[in-house]
Design a protein around this motif. Structure first.
Motif, PDB file in Angstrom:
ATOM      1  N   GLY A 191       0.791  -1.235   0.000  1.00 36.71           N
ATOM      2  CA  GLY A 191       0.000   0.000   0.000  1.00 36.71           C
ATOM      3  C   GLY A 191       0.818   1.277   0.000  1.00 36.71           C
ATOM      4  N   LYS A 192       2.093   1.182  -0.370  1.00 38.77           N
ATOM      5  CA  LYS A 192       2.943   2.385  -0.438  1.00 38.77           C
ATOM      6  C   LYS A 192       2.346   3.425  -1.383  1.00 38.77           C
ATOM      7  CE  LYS A 192       6.418   0.338  -2.470  1.00 38.77           C
ATOM      8  NZ  LYS A 192       6.109  -1.048  -2.697  1.00 38.77           N
ATOM      9  N   GLY A 193       1.897   2.938  -2.532  1.00 32.95           N
ATOM     10  CA  GLY A 193       1.370   3.848  -3.554  1.00 32.95           C
ATOM     11  C   GLY A 193       0.139   4.584  -3.056  1.00 32.95           C
ATOM     12  N   LYS A 239      -5.555  -8.543  -7.333  1.00 33.12           N
ATOM     13  CA  LYS A 239      -6.705  -7.656  -7.488  1.00 33.12           C
ATOM     14  C   LYS A 239      -6.279  -6.409  -8.276  1.00 33.12           C
ATOM     15  CE  LYS A 239      -9.844  -5.559  -4.348  1.00 33.12           C
ATOM     16  NZ  LYS A 239      -9.975  -5.263  -2.937  1.00 33.12           N
ATOM     17  N   ARG A 240      -5.088  -5.906  -7.956  1.00 31.65           N
ATOM     18  CA  ARG A 240      -4.595  -4.702  -8.623  1.00 31.65           C
ATOM     19  C   ARG A 240      -4.326  -4.952 -10.108  1.00 31.65           C
ATOM     20  NH1 ARG A 240       0.720  -1.849  -6.235  1.00 31.65           N
ATOM     21  NH2 ARG A 240       1.834  -3.417  -7.405  1.00 31.65           N
ATOM     22  N   ALA A 241      -3.919  -6.174 -10.433  1.00 32.44           N
ATOM     23  CA  ALA A 241      -3.638  -6.500 -11.830  1.00 32.44           C
ATOM     24  C   ALA A 241      -4.858  -6.226 -12.692  1.00 32.44           C
ATOM     25  CB  ALA A 241      -3.228  -7.963 -11.953  1.00 32.44           C
ATOM     26  N   THR A 252       8.532 -13.678  -7.335  1.00 23.14           N
ATOM     27  CA  THR A 252       9.897 -13.176  -7.567  1.00 23.14           C
ATOM     28  C   THR A 252      10.026 -11.762  -7.007  1.00 23.14           C
ATOM     29  OG1 THR A 252       9.925 -14.429  -9.615  1.00 23.14           O
ATOM     30  CG2 THR A 252      11.672 -12.803  -9.350  1.00 23.14           C
ATOM     31  N   ARG A 253       8.977 -10.920  -7.219  1.00 22.14           N
ATOM     32  CA  ARG A 253       9.056  -9.542  -6.709  1.00 22.14           C
ATOM     33  C   ARG A 253       9.110  -9.516  -5.190  1.00 22.14           C
ATOM     34  NH1 ARG A 253       4.199  -7.502  -9.347  1.00 22.14           N
ATOM     35  NH2 ARG A 253       4.282  -5.624  -8.093  1.00 22.14           N
ATOM     36  N   LEU A 254       8.329 -10.415  -4.563  1.00 23.18           N
ATOM     37  CA  LEU A 254       8.361 -10.463  -3.091  1.00 23.18           C
ATOM     38  C   LEU A 254       9.741 -10.917  -2.607  1.00 23.18           C
ATOM     39  CD1 LEU A 254       4.787 -11.918  -2.418  1.00 23.18           C
ATOM     40  CD2 LEU A 254       5.566  -9.593  -1.950  1.00 23.18           C
ATOM     41  N   PHE A 301       8.837   5.047 -14.215  1.00 20.58           N
ATOM     42  CA  PHE A 301       9.152   4.050 -15.249  1.00 20.58           C
ATOM     43  C   PHE A 301       7.966   3.804 -16.180  1.00 20.58           C
ATOM     44  CE2 PHE A 301      12.647   2.330 -12.429  1.00 20.58           C
ATOM     45  CZ  PHE A 301      13.664   2.607 -13.323  1.00 20.58           C
ATOM     46  N   ARG A 302       6.777   3.708 -15.580  1.00 25.13           N
ATOM     47  CA  ARG A 302       5.610   3.345 -16.398  1.00 25.13           C
ATOM     48  C   ARG A 302       5.212   4.433 -17.391  1.00 25.13           C
ATOM     49  NH1 ARG A 302       4.562   0.108 -11.983  1.00 25.13           N
ATOM     50  NH2 ARG A 302       3.832   1.868 -10.750  1.00 25.13           N
ATOM     51  N   THR A 303       5.657   5.680 -17.163  1.00 24.64           N
ATOM     52  CA  THR A 303       5.316   6.732 -18.130  1.00 24.64           C
ATOM     53  C   THR A 303       6.303   6.765 -19.296  1.00 24.64           C
ATOM     54  OG1 THR A 303       6.543   8.329 -16.813  1.00 24.64           O
ATOM     55  CG2 THR A 303       4.168   8.255 -16.454  1.00 24.64           C
ATOM     56  N   ASP A 335       8.369   6.782  -2.874  1.00 24.99           N
ATOM     57  CA  ASP A 335       7.901   5.405  -2.787  1.00 24.99           C
ATOM     58  C   ASP A 335       8.518   4.612  -3.927  1.00 24.99           C
ATOM     59  OD1 ASP A 335       5.972   3.690  -4.205  1.00 24.99           O
ATOM     60  OD2 ASP A 335       4.488   5.262  -4.071  1.00 24.99           O
ATOM     61  N   GLY A 336       9.214   3.559  -3.586  1.00 25.36           N
ATOM     62  CA  GLY A 336       9.851   2.718  -4.617  1.00 25.36           C
ATOM     63  C   GLY A 336      11.303   3.069  -4.874  1.00 25.36           C
ATOM     64  N   ILE A 337      11.804   4.088  -4.251  1.00 25.60           N
ATOM     65  CA  ILE A 337      13.216   4.458  -4.401  1.00 25.60           C
ATOM     66  C   ILE A 337      13.673   5.156  -3.122  1.00 25.60           C
ATOM     67  CG2 ILE A 337      12.740   6.715  -5.525  1.00 25.60           C
ATOM     68  CD1 ILE A 337      15.252   6.147  -7.268  1.00 25.60           C
ATOM     69  N   HIS A 375      22.572   0.167  -2.276  1.00 24.01           N
ATOM     70  CA  HIS A 375      23.397   0.876  -3.269  1.00 24.01           C
ATOM     71  C   HIS A 375      22.683   2.131  -3.767  1.00 24.01           C
ATOM     72  CE1 HIS A 375      25.351   1.126  -7.469  1.00 24.01           C
ATOM     73  NE2 HIS A 375      26.183   1.655  -6.595  1.00 24.01           N
ATOM     74  N   GLN A 376      21.385   2.018  -4.059  1.00 20.57           N
ATOM     75  CA  GLN A 376      20.626   3.210  -4.494  1.00 20.57           C
ATOM     76  C   GLN A 376      20.600   4.253  -3.377  1.00 20.57           C
ATOM     77  OE1 GLN A 376      16.716   2.324  -6.104  1.00 20.57           O
ATOM     78  NE2 GLN A 376      17.528   0.903  -7.617  1.00 20.57           N
ATOM     79  N   ALA A 377      20.467   3.787  -2.137  1.00 24.66           N
ATOM     80  CA  ALA A 377      20.447   4.726  -1.004  1.00 24.66           C
ATOM     81  C   ALA A 377      21.752   5.514  -0.967  1.00 24.66           C
ATOM     82  CB  ALA A 377      20.242   3.964   0.301  1.00 24.66           C
ATOM     83  N   GLY A 391      10.083  -9.395 -12.758  1.00 20.57           N
ATOM     84  CA  GLY A 391      10.046  -9.151 -11.314  1.00 20.57           C
ATOM     85  C   GLY A 391      11.376  -8.701 -10.758  1.00 20.57           C
ATOM     86  N   GLN A 392      12.268  -8.268 -11.677  1.00 23.91           N
ATOM     87  CA  GLN A 392      13.603  -7.835 -11.234  1.00 23.91           C
ATOM     88  C   GLN A 392      13.698  -6.316 -11.178  1.00 23.91           C
ATOM     89  OE1 GLN A 392      16.020  -9.528 -14.282  1.00 23.91           O
ATOM     90  NE2 GLN A 392      15.763 -11.616 -13.541  1.00 23.91           N
ATOM     91  N   LEU A 393      14.724  -5.835 -10.493  1.00 25.84           N
ATOM     92  CA  LEU A 393      14.942  -4.396 -10.424  1.00 25.84           C
ATOM     93  C   LEU A 393      15.690  -3.914 -11.659  1.00 25.84           C
ATOM     94  CD1 LEU A 393      16.054  -3.801  -6.718  1.00 25.84           C
ATOM     95  CD2 LEU A 393      13.757  -3.741  -7.705  1.00 25.84           C
TER      96      LEU A 393
HETATM   97  P1  ADP Z   1       5.720  -2.665  -6.581  1.00 27.73           P
HETATM   98  O1  ADP Z   1       6.427  -2.022  -5.416  1.00 27.73           O
HETATM   99  O2  ADP Z   1       4.291  -2.889  -6.320  1.00 27.73           O
HETATM  100  O3  ADP Z   1       6.409  -3.899  -7.083  1.00 27.73           O
HETATM  101  P2  ADP Z   1       6.520  -0.483  -8.383  1.00 27.73           P
HETATM  102  O4  ADP Z   1       5.544   0.245  -9.221  1.00 27.73           O
HETATM  103  O5  ADP Z   1       7.183   0.280  -7.286  1.00 27.73           O
HETATM  104  O6  ADP Z   1       5.720  -1.726  -7.823  1.00 27.73           O
HETATM  105  O7  ADP Z   1       7.676  -1.111  -9.303  1.00 27.73           O
HETATM  106  C1  ADP Z   1       7.404  -1.872 -10.449  1.00 27.73           C
HETATM  107  C2  ADP Z   1       8.699  -2.324 -11.095  1.00 27.73           C
HETATM  108  O8  ADP Z   1       9.450  -1.174 -11.524  1.00 27.73           O
HETATM  109  C3  ADP Z   1       9.665  -3.063 -10.178  1.00 27.73           C
HETATM  110  O9  ADP Z   1       9.378  -4.432 -10.097  1.00 27.73           O
HETATM  111  C4  ADP Z   1      11.011  -2.789 -10.859  1.00 27.73           C
HETATM  112  O10 ADP Z   1      11.211  -3.614 -11.986  1.00 27.73           O
HETATM  113  C5  ADP Z   1      10.853  -1.364 -11.354  1.00 27.73           C
HETATM  114  N1  ADP Z   1      11.342  -0.389 -10.354  1.00 27.73           N
HETATM  115  C6  ADP Z   1      10.593   0.537  -9.694  1.00 27.73           C
HETATM  116  N2  ADP Z   1      11.356   1.271  -8.858  1.00 27.73           N
HETATM  117  C7  ADP Z   1      12.626   0.808  -9.000  1.00 27.73           C
HETATM  118  C8  ADP Z   1      13.888   1.135  -8.420  1.00 27.73           C
HETATM  119  N3  ADP Z   1      14.029   2.110  -7.508  1.00 27.73           N
HETATM  120  N4  ADP Z   1      14.978   0.450  -8.813  1.00 27.73           N
HETATM  121  C9  ADP Z   1      14.911  -0.518  -9.730  1.00 27.73           C
HETATM  122  N5  ADP Z   1      13.754  -0.901 -10.304  1.00 27.73           N
HETATM  123  C10 ADP Z   1      12.626  -0.252  -9.961  1.00 27.73           C
END
Ligand code: ADP
Length: 202
Positions: free
Chosen positions: A16-18, A132-134, A150-152, A39-41, A94-96, A101-103, A59-61
Protein backbone atom coordinates in the motif's frame (compact mmCIF):
# COMPACT_ATOMS: atom_id res chain seq x y z
CA UNK A 1 22.75 22.48 -3.19
CA UNK A 2 20.56 21.83 -0.16
CA UNK A 3 19.43 18.24 0.18
CA UNK A 4 15.73 17.50 -0.26
CA UNK A 5 13.95 16.84 3.02
CA UNK A 6 12.54 13.38 2.45
CA UNK A 7 10.27 10.76 3.95
CA UNK A 8 10.41 7.24 2.56
CA UNK A 9 7.62 4.72 2.20
CA UNK A 10 9.09 1.26 2.39
CA UNK A 11 7.20 -1.99 2.04
CA UNK A 12 6.73 -5.10 -0.05
CA UNK A 13 4.79 -4.96 -3.31
CA UNK A 14 1.13 -4.82 -2.32
CA UNK A 15 1.77 -3.19 1.07
CA UNK A 16 0.00 0.00 0.00
CA UNK A 17 2.94 2.39 -0.44
CA UNK A 18 1.37 3.85 -3.55
CA UNK A 19 -2.03 4.44 -1.95
CA UNK A 20 -0.45 6.20 1.03
CA UNK A 21 2.02 8.12 -1.13
CA UNK A 22 -0.70 9.50 -3.42
CA UNK A 23 -2.81 10.54 -0.42
CA UNK A 24 0.07 12.16 1.46
CA UNK A 25 1.15 13.90 -1.74
CA UNK A 26 -2.20 15.71 -1.80
CA UNK A 27 -1.43 17.42 1.52
CA UNK A 28 0.05 20.90 0.94
CA UNK A 29 3.78 20.81 1.63
CA UNK A 30 4.28 17.22 0.49
CA UNK A 31 5.32 16.11 -2.97
CA UNK A 32 4.94 12.43 -3.84
CA UNK A 33 7.11 10.62 -6.37
CA UNK A 34 6.67 6.91 -7.10
CA UNK A 35 9.59 5.41 -8.96
CA UNK A 36 7.43 2.72 -10.58
CA UNK A 37 5.20 5.46 -12.02
CA UNK A 38 8.22 7.27 -13.42
CA UNK A 39 9.15 4.05 -15.25
CA UNK A 40 5.61 3.35 -16.40
CA UNK A 41 5.32 6.73 -18.13
CA UNK A 42 8.30 5.90 -20.35
CA UNK A 43 7.64 5.27 -24.01
CA UNK A 44 8.20 1.53 -24.30
CA UNK A 45 9.69 2.01 -27.79
CA UNK A 46 12.70 3.86 -26.36
CA UNK A 47 15.77 1.94 -25.14
CA UNK A 48 15.04 2.98 -21.55
CA UNK A 49 11.38 2.00 -21.84
CA UNK A 50 12.35 -1.38 -23.29
CA UNK A 51 14.87 -1.92 -20.55
CA UNK A 52 12.19 -1.23 -17.91
CA UNK A 53 9.83 -3.77 -19.48
CA UNK A 54 12.57 -6.35 -19.71
CA UNK A 55 13.36 -6.20 -15.97
CA UNK A 56 9.93 -5.49 -14.51
CA UNK A 57 8.25 -8.25 -16.49
CA UNK A 58 10.59 -10.71 -14.73
CA UNK A 59 10.05 -9.15 -11.31
CA UNK A 60 13.60 -7.83 -11.23
CA UNK A 61 14.94 -4.40 -10.42
CA UNK A 62 16.11 -2.05 -13.16
CA UNK A 63 19.90 -1.42 -12.79
CA UNK A 64 20.69 1.15 -10.10
CA UNK A 65 22.59 3.80 -12.08
CA UNK A 66 19.90 3.90 -14.77
CA UNK A 67 17.17 4.15 -12.16
CA UNK A 68 18.78 6.94 -10.19
CA UNK A 69 19.58 8.93 -13.36
CA UNK A 70 16.02 8.66 -14.59
CA UNK A 71 14.64 9.59 -11.18
CA UNK A 72 16.94 12.61 -10.97
CA UNK A 73 15.81 13.75 -14.41
CA UNK A 74 12.17 13.51 -13.38
CA UNK A 75 12.73 15.39 -10.13
CA UNK A 76 14.57 18.14 -12.02
CA UNK A 77 11.63 18.46 -14.42
CA UNK A 78 9.18 18.67 -11.52
CA UNK A 79 11.33 21.39 -9.97
CA UNK A 80 11.58 23.37 -13.20
CA UNK A 81 7.82 23.25 -13.64
CA UNK A 82 7.33 24.14 -9.95
CA UNK A 83 5.23 21.07 -9.21
CA UNK A 84 7.87 20.23 -6.63
CA UNK A 85 9.07 23.22 -4.61
CA UNK A 86 12.01 21.91 -2.57
CA UNK A 87 12.22 25.02 -0.37
CA UNK A 88 8.75 24.35 1.03
CA UNK A 89 7.86 20.79 0.00
CA UNK A 90 8.86 17.55 1.62
CA UNK A 91 9.58 14.77 -0.79
CA UNK A 92 7.58 11.57 -0.25
CA UNK A 93 9.41 8.77 -2.04
CA UNK A 94 7.90 5.40 -2.79
CA UNK A 95 9.85 2.72 -4.62
CA UNK A 96 13.22 4.46 -4.40
CA UNK A 97 15.76 3.84 -2.97
CA UNK A 98 15.12 0.15 -3.43
CA UNK A 99 18.42 -1.19 -2.18
CA UNK A 100 21.39 0.01 -0.14
CA UNK A 101 23.40 0.88 -3.27
CA UNK A 102 20.63 3.21 -4.49
CA UNK A 103 20.45 4.73 -1.00
CA UNK A 104 24.15 5.51 -1.22
CA UNK A 105 23.78 6.99 -4.71
CA UNK A 106 21.04 9.26 -3.37
CA UNK A 107 22.82 10.24 -0.16
CA UNK A 108 24.11 13.52 -1.55
CA UNK A 109 20.66 14.50 -2.83
CA UNK A 110 18.15 13.52 -0.14
CA UNK A 111 18.06 14.01 3.62
CA UNK A 112 15.99 11.12 4.97
CA UNK A 113 14.01 12.28 7.99
CA UNK A 114 11.77 9.24 8.45
CA UNK A 115 11.24 5.82 6.91
CA UNK A 116 7.72 4.40 7.16
CA UNK A 117 7.91 0.63 7.06
CA UNK A 118 4.55 -0.70 5.90
CA UNK A 119 4.94 -4.21 7.19
CA UNK A 120 2.85 -7.24 6.38
CA UNK A 121 3.83 -10.67 7.60
CA UNK A 122 1.10 -12.41 5.61
CA UNK A 123 2.52 -13.14 2.16
CA UNK A 124 -0.77 -14.61 0.95
CA UNK A 125 -2.50 -11.28 1.65
CA UNK A 126 0.08 -9.42 -0.42
CA UNK A 127 -0.33 -11.85 -3.31
CA UNK A 128 -4.12 -11.46 -3.14
CA UNK A 129 -3.86 -7.66 -3.15
CA UNK A 130 -1.54 -7.69 -6.16
CA UNK A 131 -3.81 -10.00 -8.13
CA UNK A 132 -6.70 -7.66 -7.49
CA UNK A 133 -4.60 -4.70 -8.62
CA UNK A 134 -3.64 -6.50 -11.83
CA UNK A 135 -7.25 -6.40 -12.94
CA UNK A 136 -7.90 -2.85 -11.78
CA UNK A 137 -4.74 -1.09 -12.93
CA UNK A 138 -3.77 -3.22 -15.86
CA UNK A 139 -0.39 -4.10 -14.33
CA UNK A 140 1.22 -6.93 -16.25
CA UNK A 141 3.71 -7.63 -13.46
CA UNK A 142 0.82 -8.20 -11.04
CA UNK A 143 -0.97 -10.76 -13.18
CA UNK A 144 1.34 -13.72 -12.92
CA UNK A 145 1.80 -15.46 -9.58
CA UNK A 146 5.35 -16.54 -10.34
CA UNK A 147 6.40 -12.96 -11.13
CA UNK A 148 4.66 -11.76 -7.97
CA UNK A 149 6.65 -14.27 -5.92
CA UNK A 150 9.90 -13.18 -7.57
CA UNK A 151 9.06 -9.54 -6.71
CA UNK A 152 8.36 -10.46 -3.09
CA UNK A 153 11.69 -12.34 -2.95
CA UNK A 154 13.47 -9.37 -4.59
CA UNK A 155 11.96 -7.15 -1.90
CA UNK A 156 13.20 -9.37 0.93
CA UNK A 157 16.66 -9.74 -0.53
CA UNK A 158 17.33 -6.22 -1.86
CA UNK A 159 14.96 -3.73 -0.25
CA UNK A 160 14.38 -4.98 3.31
CA UNK A 161 18.09 -4.40 4.23
CA UNK A 162 17.34 -0.67 3.93
CA UNK A 163 15.62 -0.91 7.32
CA UNK A 164 18.93 -1.71 8.99
CA UNK A 165 20.70 0.83 6.78
CA UNK A 166 18.53 3.70 8.07
CA UNK A 167 18.27 2.24 11.56
CA UNK A 168 15.68 2.36 14.34
CA UNK A 169 16.02 6.12 14.92
CA UNK A 170 14.47 6.78 11.50
CA UNK A 171 12.26 3.73 10.93
CA UNK A 172 8.59 3.89 11.97
CA UNK A 173 6.76 0.56 11.91
CA UNK A 174 3.24 0.75 10.44
CA UNK A 175 0.93 -2.27 10.13
CA UNK A 176 0.02 -2.40 6.44
CA UNK A 177 -2.88 -4.78 7.04
CA UNK A 178 -4.96 -2.10 8.77
CA UNK A 179 -7.51 -0.17 6.70
CA UNK A 180 -5.90 2.60 4.59
CA UNK A 181 -7.33 5.39 6.79
CA UNK A 182 -5.70 3.86 9.86
CA UNK A 183 -2.37 3.44 8.08
CA UNK A 184 -2.58 7.08 6.99
CA UNK A 185 -3.50 8.15 10.53
CA UNK A 186 -0.47 6.34 11.92
CA UNK A 187 1.85 7.94 9.36
CA UNK A 188 0.45 11.43 9.99
CA UNK A 189 0.65 11.02 13.78
CA UNK A 190 4.30 10.01 13.50
CA UNK A 191 5.06 12.95 11.19
CA UNK A 192 3.47 15.36 13.68
CA UNK A 193 5.16 13.74 16.66
CA UNK A 194 8.57 14.05 15.01
CA UNK A 195 7.98 17.65 13.90
CA UNK A 196 8.07 16.66 10.23
CA UNK A 197 5.56 19.28 9.19
CA UNK A 198 5.54 21.57 6.18
CA UNK A 199 7.31 24.88 6.39
CA UNK A 200 5.07 27.85 5.73
CA UNK A 201 5.56 29.58 2.40
CA UNK A 202 6.73 33.16 2.87
P1 ADP B 1 5.72 -2.67 -6.58
O1 ADP B 1 6.43 -2.02 -5.42
O2 ADP B 1 4.29 -2.89 -6.32
O3 ADP B 1 6.41 -3.90 -7.08
P2 ADP B 1 6.52 -0.48 -8.38
O4 ADP B 1 5.54 0.25 -9.22
O5 ADP B 1 7.18 0.28 -7.29
O6 ADP B 1 5.72 -1.73 -7.82
O7 ADP B 1 7.68 -1.11 -9.30
C1 ADP B 1 7.40 -1.87 -10.45
C2 ADP B 1 8.70 -2.32 -11.10
O8 ADP B 1 9.45 -1.17 -11.52
C3 ADP B 1 9.67 -3.06 -10.18
O9 ADP B 1 9.38 -4.43 -10.10
C4 ADP B 1 11.01 -2.79 -10.86
O10 ADP B 1 11.21 -3.61 -11.99
C5 ADP B 1 10.85 -1.36 -11.35
N1 ADP B 1 11.34 -0.39 -10.35
C6 ADP B 1 10.59 0.54 -9.69
N2 ADP B 1 11.36 1.27 -8.86
C7 ADP B 1 12.63 0.81 -9.00
C8 ADP B 1 13.89 1.14 -8.42
N3 ADP B 1 14.03 2.11 -7.51
N4 ADP B 1 14.98 0.45 -8.81
C9 ADP B 1 14.91 -0.52 -9.73
N5 ADP B 1 13.75 -0.90 -10.30
C10 ADP B 1 12.63 -0.25 -9.96
Amino acid sequence: MNKYQTVLLLGAPGSGKGTQGVTLGKVPGFYHCACGDVFRTLDTRTPLGRSFLEYSSKGQLVPDELTVQLWQLRINQSKETHIFKPDIDRLVLDGIPRNVHQAKLLESVIEVEAVFHLFCKDRAQLVARLKKRALKDNRLDDANEEIIRTRLDTYERETAPLLAHYGPSKVVEVDAMNPPIEVLGNIINALLKNGIVPRLAT
